[in-house]
Write a protein that holds these residues in place. Sequence first.
Motif, short mmCIF file in Angstrom:
data_model
loop_
_atom_site.label_atom_id
_atom_site.label_comp_id
_atom_site.label_asym_id
_atom_site.label_seq_id
_atom_site.Cartn_x
_atom_site.Cartn_y
_atom_site.Cartn_z
N GLU A 30 0.85 -1.19 0.00
CA GLU A 30 0.00 0.00 0.00
C GLU A 30 0.89 1.24 0.00
OE1 GLU A 30 -3.28 0.23 2.86
OE2 GLU A 30 -2.66 -1.76 3.52
N ASN A 31 0.35 2.33 -0.50
CA ASN A 31 1.06 3.60 -0.49
C ASN A 31 0.32 4.61 0.37
OD1 ASN A 31 3.00 2.67 -2.28
ND2 ASN A 31 1.82 3.30 -4.05
N CYS A 32 1.07 5.56 0.90
CA CYS A 32 0.49 6.65 1.66
C CYS A 32 -0.47 7.41 0.75
CB CYS A 32 1.60 7.59 2.17
SG CYS A 32 1.01 9.09 2.96
N ASN A 33 -1.62 7.75 1.28
CA ASN A 33 -2.61 8.45 0.47
C ASN A 33 -2.32 9.93 0.31
OD1 ASN A 33 -4.87 6.53 -0.34
ND2 ASN A 33 -4.47 5.97 1.78
N CYS A 64 1.42 11.26 0.29
CA CYS A 64 2.69 11.47 -0.43
C CYS A 64 3.06 10.30 -1.34
CB CYS A 64 3.82 11.73 0.57
SG CYS A 64 4.31 10.29 1.54
N GLN A 65 2.30 9.23 -1.31
CA GLN A 65 2.47 8.06 -2.17
C GLN A 65 3.70 7.20 -1.86
OE1 GLN A 65 -0.08 7.10 -4.09
NE2 GLN A 65 -1.04 8.90 -3.21
N CYS A 66 4.37 7.42 -0.71
CA CYS A 66 5.49 6.54 -0.34
C CYS A 66 4.91 5.21 0.16
CB CYS A 66 6.40 7.18 0.70
SG CYS A 66 5.67 7.31 2.34
N ARG A 67 5.72 4.18 0.10
CA ARG A 67 5.28 2.84 0.50
C ARG A 67 5.08 2.78 2.01
NH1 ARG A 67 8.33 -2.79 -0.96
NH2 ARG A 67 6.63 -4.17 -0.34
#
Length: 68
Positions: A10-13, A15-18
């Motif tokens: 899943e990615n952070c909603n 910043c999109q980091c894992r």
Amino acid sequence: MAQKIKWLDENCNLCQCRLNSWDARLSKILAYKIPVCEKCMAKEYGMEVEAFRNRMEDYLGIRPCLGL
């Protein structure tokens, strides 16, 4: 025995980091409707990541896995 970090698919909603298992745990404890990373949570609270971790340990008695 110390827990080890587990990387999620899943990615952070924000910043999109894992995301990892610590991020998911904090998101659940702090009642986020969508999971976000520790960095984004700390930013939302106006804190540096290390200060945020210390606050979680002081108030909630939890700390991240070793190596994080």
